[in-house]
Motif scaffolding. Structure first.
Motif, mmCIF file in Angstrom:
data_model
loop_
_atom_site.group_PDB
_atom_site.id
_atom_site.type_symbol
_atom_site.label_atom_id
_atom_site.label_comp_id
_atom_site.label_asym_id
_atom_site.label_seq_id
_atom_site.Cartn_x
_atom_site.Cartn_y
_atom_site.Cartn_z
ATOM 1 N N THR A 1 -5.256 5.651 -1.376
ATOM 2 C CA THR A 1 -4.490 4.458 -1.031
ATOM 3 C C THR A 1 -4.390 3.597 -2.280
ATOM 4 O O THR A 1 -5.410 3.156 -2.822
ATOM 5 C CB THR A 1 -5.150 3.684 0.110
ATOM 6 N N LEU A 2 -3.169 3.390 -2.733
ATOM 7 C CA LEU A 2 -2.913 2.620 -3.954
ATOM 8 C C LEU A 2 -2.326 1.277 -3.552
ATOM 9 O O LEU A 2 -1.310 1.216 -2.855
ATOM 10 C CB LEU A 2 -1.935 3.375 -4.853
ATOM 11 N N GLY A 3 -2.984 0.205 -3.965
ATOM 12 C CA GLY A 3 -2.553 -1.140 -3.604
ATOM 13 C C GLY A 3 -2.041 -1.907 -4.803
ATOM 14 O O GLY A 3 -2.588 -1.800 -5.912
ATOM 15 N N THR A 4 -1.006 -2.705 -4.574
ATOM 16 C CA THR A 4 -0.411 -3.510 -5.640
ATOM 17 C C THR A 4 -0.121 -4.908 -5.105
ATOM 18 O O THR A 4 0.476 -5.058 -4.028
ATOM 19 C CB THR A 4 0.906 -2.882 -6.138
ATOM 20 N N ILE B 1 -3.638 5.391 7.933
ATOM 21 C CA ILE B 1 -3.531 6.106 6.663
ATOM 22 C C ILE B 1 -2.856 7.461 6.862
ATOM 23 O O ILE B 1 -2.073 7.926 6.023
ATOM 24 C CB ILE B 1 -4.928 6.265 6.030
ATOM 25 N N ARG B 2 -3.115 8.081 8.001
ATOM 26 C CA ARG B 2 -2.526 9.394 8.290
ATOM 27 C C ARG B 2 -1.105 9.270 8.847
ATOM 28 O O ARG B 2 -0.335 10.242 8.807
ATOM 29 C CB ARG B 2 -3.383 10.142 9.305
ATOM 30 N N ASP B 3 -0.785 8.102 9.390
ATOM 31 C CA ASP B 3 0.462 7.956 10.152
ATOM 32 C C ASP B 3 1.621 7.395 9.346
ATOM 33 O O ASP B 3 2.768 7.476 9.783
ATOM 34 C CB ASP B 3 0.229 7.043 11.362
ATOM 35 N N ARG B 4 1.332 6.794 8.186
ATOM 36 C CA ARG B 4 2.408 6.169 7.434
ATOM 37 C C ARG B 4 2.148 6.314 5.945
ATOM 38 O O ARG B 4 0.996 6.441 5.505
ATOM 39 C CB ARG B 4 2.560 4.699 7.822
ATOM 40 N N THR B 5 3.211 6.281 5.175
ATOM 41 C CA THR B 5 3.055 6.438 3.725
ATOM 42 C C THR B 5 3.037 5.108 2.993
ATOM 43 O O THR B 5 2.530 5.032 1.872
ATOM 44 C CB THR B 5 4.190 7.309 3.148
ATOM 45 N N LEU C 1 0.828 -1.206 0.000
ATOM 46 C CA LEU C 1 0.000 0.000 0.000
ATOM 47 C C LEU C 1 0.861 1.253 0.000
ATOM 48 O O LEU C 1 1.921 1.313 0.638
ATOM 49 C CB LEU C 1 -0.900 0.036 1.236
ATOM 50 N N ARG C 2 0.388 2.265 -0.713
ATOM 51 C CA ARG C 2 0.949 3.613 -0.640
ATOM 52 C C ARG C 2 -0.180 4.587 -0.325
ATOM 53 O O ARG C 2 -1.209 4.588 -1.011
ATOM 54 C CB ARG C 2 1.597 4.014 -1.971
ATOM 55 N N HIS C 3 -0.013 5.393 0.708
ATOM 56 C CA HIS C 3 -0.996 6.402 1.078
ATOM 57 C C HIS C 3 -0.481 7.756 0.600
ATOM 58 O O HIS C 3 0.535 8.254 1.087
ATOM 59 C CB HIS C 3 -1.209 6.428 2.587
ATOM 60 N N VAL C 4 -1.170 8.352 -0.358
ATOM 61 C CA VAL C 4 -0.724 9.590 -0.997
ATOM 62 C C VAL C 4 -1.666 10.721 -0.580
ATOM 63 O O VAL C 4 -2.883 10.641 -0.799
ATOM 64 C CB VAL C 4 -0.717 9.442 -2.528
ATOM 65 N N ARG C 5 -1.087 11.776 -0.007
ATOM 66 C CA ARG C 5 -1.908 12.884 0.505
ATOM 67 C C ARG C 5 -2.114 13.970 -0.552
ATOM 68 O O ARG C 5 -1.213 14.263 -1.351
ATOM 69 C CB ARG C 5 -1.248 13.498 1.741
ATOM 70 N N PHE C 6 -3.335 14.568 -0.522
ATOM 71 C CA PHE C 6 -3.670 15.691 -1.392
ATOM 72 C C PHE C 6 -4.211 16.833 -0.543
ATOM 73 O O PHE C 6 -4.858 16.605 0.486
ATOM 74 C CB PHE C 6 -4.708 15.276 -2.434
ATOM 75 N N ALA C 7 -3.969 18.058 -1.006
ATOM 76 C CA ALA C 7 -4.339 19.237 -0.222
ATOM 77 C C ALA C 7 -5.718 19.775 -0.566
ATOM 78 O O ALA C 7 -6.242 20.637 0.145
ATOM 79 C CB ALA C 7 -3.294 20.338 -0.408
ATOM 80 N N VAL D 1 -7.506 0.950 -5.827
ATOM 81 C CA VAL D 1 -7.513 2.387 -5.550
ATOM 82 C C VAL D 1 -8.734 2.711 -4.698
ATOM 83 O O VAL D 1 -9.864 2.406 -5.080
ATOM 84 C CB VAL D 1 -7.575 3.231 -6.847
ATOM 85 N N ASP D 2 -8.515 3.326 -3.536
ATOM 86 C CA ASP D 2 -9.604 3.959 -2.805
ATOM 87 C C ASP D 2 -9.045 5.135 -2.028
ATOM 88 O O ASP D 2 -7.830 5.396 -2.063
ATOM 89 C CB ASP D 2 -10.382 2.979 -1.917
ATOM 90 N N GLY D 3 -9.908 5.897 -1.376
ATOM 91 C CA GLY D 3 -9.444 7.112 -0.731
ATOM 92 C C GLY D 3 -10.211 7.412 0.545
ATOM 93 O O GLY D 3 -11.296 6.882 0.785
ATOM 94 N N THR D 4 -9.623 8.286 1.363
ATOM 95 C CA THR D 4 -10.220 8.695 2.630
ATOM 96 C C THR D 4 -10.084 10.200 2.779
ATOM 97 O O THR D 4 -8.990 10.748 2.594
ATOM 98 C CB THR D 4 -9.519 8.012 3.819
ATOM 99 N N VAL D 5 -11.196 10.859 3.076
ATOM 100 C CA VAL D 5 -11.209 12.311 3.261
ATOM 101 C C VAL D 5 -11.378 12.595 4.749
ATOM 102 O O VAL D 5 -12.411 12.282 5.342
ATOM 103 C CB VAL D 5 -12.349 12.968 2.457
ATOM 104 N N PHE D 6 -10.347 13.182 5.350
ATOM 105 C CA PHE D 6 -10.416 13.560 6.759
ATOM 106 C C PHE D 6 -10.821 15.023 6.934
ATOM 107 O O PHE D 6 -11.406 15.406 7.936
ATOM 108 C CB PHE D 6 -9.071 13.322 7.447
ATOM 109 N N ALA D 7 -10.485 15.857 5.965
ATOM 110 C CA ALA D 7 -10.817 17.281 5.987
ATOM 111 C C ALA D 7 -10.694 17.818 4.564
ATOM 112 O O ALA D 7 -10.174 17.133 3.669
ATOM 113 C CB ALA D 7 -9.881 18.040 6.927
#
Length: 450
Positions: free
Chosen positions: A217-220, A241-245, A177-183, A204-210
């Motif tokens: 989150t990209l999985g391979t 997801i917030r704590d690690r890349t 997994l790779r957790h990629v942040r967007f602003a 591919v899925d995603g999480t919106v915290f704010a």
């Protein structure tokens, strides 16, 4: 051709069930006796004469990259049976007790849906029990091709899938997994399009915290992992997801990464409090356990009574999954922040892979949509009635050219409903396969909660 013992047992169970249905008096309601449900349209428990479908909960056969599966088989059991062969369904909905028949008659979405569509798009044939007691085999072509196309999103109003033949795909032991942040949401929407075009990505899925903190989150699939994480006990997946890349999970733990905490909804039940979590038996950290707690509360109105005694504002349940075109995702999330305000929110891209389409859920084939999932309650301001926020969402999704799943409460009027879910096609199917009206129609079930 010789039949396996499992297939013989299945055919005998079909005969028994047909006799049970045919033996019921005309006009009596037809209900299934199921121990679990993932619908959020709560109804009274099934009557004593509900149809016993327990015999249809099992994998009949795995042959190459296909499987014959009982319609009441949960994805937890289906995944275990196929993973033993190094295989898995093309789409595995995120909660363990969703059944294969339920995901096909309703809708299921997961992080492989941008590539593999929805569960019904991997179905090769369905054996369906109609309300009159007939058993038909529906395939993409042939006598019952229209039923095959119209069964998805019919929610058990045209009959019940007793057996399904589905396609499977090969797996590897782990998912990296790779957790990629967007602003912002616009950048996230662009990231979704890019990720879904990347052939090296499997999930591919995603999480919106704010509004300024969104993650994809990209999985391979991978054969090797330096170490694997365990989110089935004290650790909580969505917080990671917030704590690690980067991260690694076994394939099985990846499939059920959301189930342990019902995404994040277990927090409302206290299951994420460190002290309570240590005391909560690990085997009960499951979505079906949490849902039973919620169903008990809904039935007895415990939370609502307590809130009224404490003079707290009434709250509206806003439990929905909607699909909006990826190009309109930022617009929807901006509306959602302003009018609803629930966080976190789940994102899951989906694209139908079957060019013929599915009439009762008329998404444009090949077009990339994003499923937005949100499951919480919202306080009602003075003068607002229950359903206010859900109606706002329904209206906005329609405006943006999107679609709304029907597993939870719906508020469309009847004309609106049939215009969105192809009433003309549905009525023809209903007249053909349920001419006596023994099952409620789709509007009565999904809006009227019959």
């Amino acid at each position: 051709m010789s039949r396996s013992p499992a297939r013989i047992a299945h055919d005998q169970a079909v005969d028994t069930l047909r006799a049970q249905l045919v033996g019921q008096p005309d006009g009596s309601p037809i209900r299934l006796a199921k121990p679990t449900s993932n619908l959020f349209r709560f109804r009274e428990p099934p009557p004593a004469n509900a149809l016993d479908v327990s015999a249809f909960a099992g994998v009949i056969d795995v042959d190459g990259q296909t499987a014959d599966v009982g319609g009441m088989t949960t994805y937890e059991h289906l995944a275990d049976a196929t993973l033993a062969h190094g295989l898995m369904p093309h789409v595995v909905p995120q909660l363990k007790t969703i059944t294969l028949g339920g995901a096909v008659a309703g809708l299921g979405i997961e992080s492989s849906s941008y590539r593999n569509g929805m569960p019904h798009e991997s179905v090769l044939e369905m054996e369906i029990l109609t309300p009159d007691g007939d058993v038909v085999v529906a395939r993409p072509d042939g006598e019952h091709a229209e039923l095959f196309r119209g069964f998805p999103n019919s929610y058990g109003t045209l009959g019940y899938a007793l057996r399904l033949r589905i396609e499977l795909q090969e797996t590897k032991p782990y998912v990296a997994l790779r957790h990629v942040r967007f602003a912002d949401a616009a950048a996230c929407a662009k990231g979704i399009e890019q990720a879904c075009a990347d052939e090296t990505v499997d999930f591919v899925d995603g999480t919106v915290f704010a509004g300024d903190e969104l993650y994809l989150t990209l999985g391979t699939f991978t054969d090797h992992a330096p170490a694997v994480s365990d989110y089935t006990g004290q650790r909580i997946y969505y917080r990671s997801i917030r704590d690690r890349t980067t991260d690694h999970l076994t394939v099985r733990d990846y499939l059920w990464r959301w189930d342990t905490d019902w995404f994040w909804c277990s927090e409302a039940l206290g299951a994420q409090h460190p002290v309570i979590r240590r005391l909560w038996p690990r085997r009960y950290l499951r979505s079906d356990v949490y849902r039973r707690i919620v169903a008990f509360d809904r039935r007895h109105q415990l939370y609502a009574r307590a809130a009224k005694l404490l003079r707290q504002p009434a709250r509206e349940a806003v439990i929905q999954d909607v699909e909006v075109p990826v190009a309109r995702l930022a617009e929807f999330l901006d509306f959602f922040d302003t009018e609803i305000g629930i966080r976190p929110v789940w994102l899951c891209p989906v694209r139908l892979r079957d060019t013929a389409g599915w009439p009762l859920y008329p998404m444009e084939p090949g077009r990339l949509f994003v499923n937005v999932g949100f499951w919480a309650t919202v306080p009602l301001r003075p003068g607002q009635s229950d359903g206010t926020h859900n109606r706002l969402i329904e209206s906005k999704v329609t405006e943006l050219g999107g679609h709304k799943s029907l597993y939870s409460d719906s508020y469309f009027n009847e004309d609106e409903f049939w215009s969105r879910y192809d009433g003309e096609t549905y009525r023809k199917l209903k007249e053909t396969y349920d001419p006596k009206g023994r099952l409620p129609d789709l509007y009565a079930k999904c809006v009227g909660n019959q």
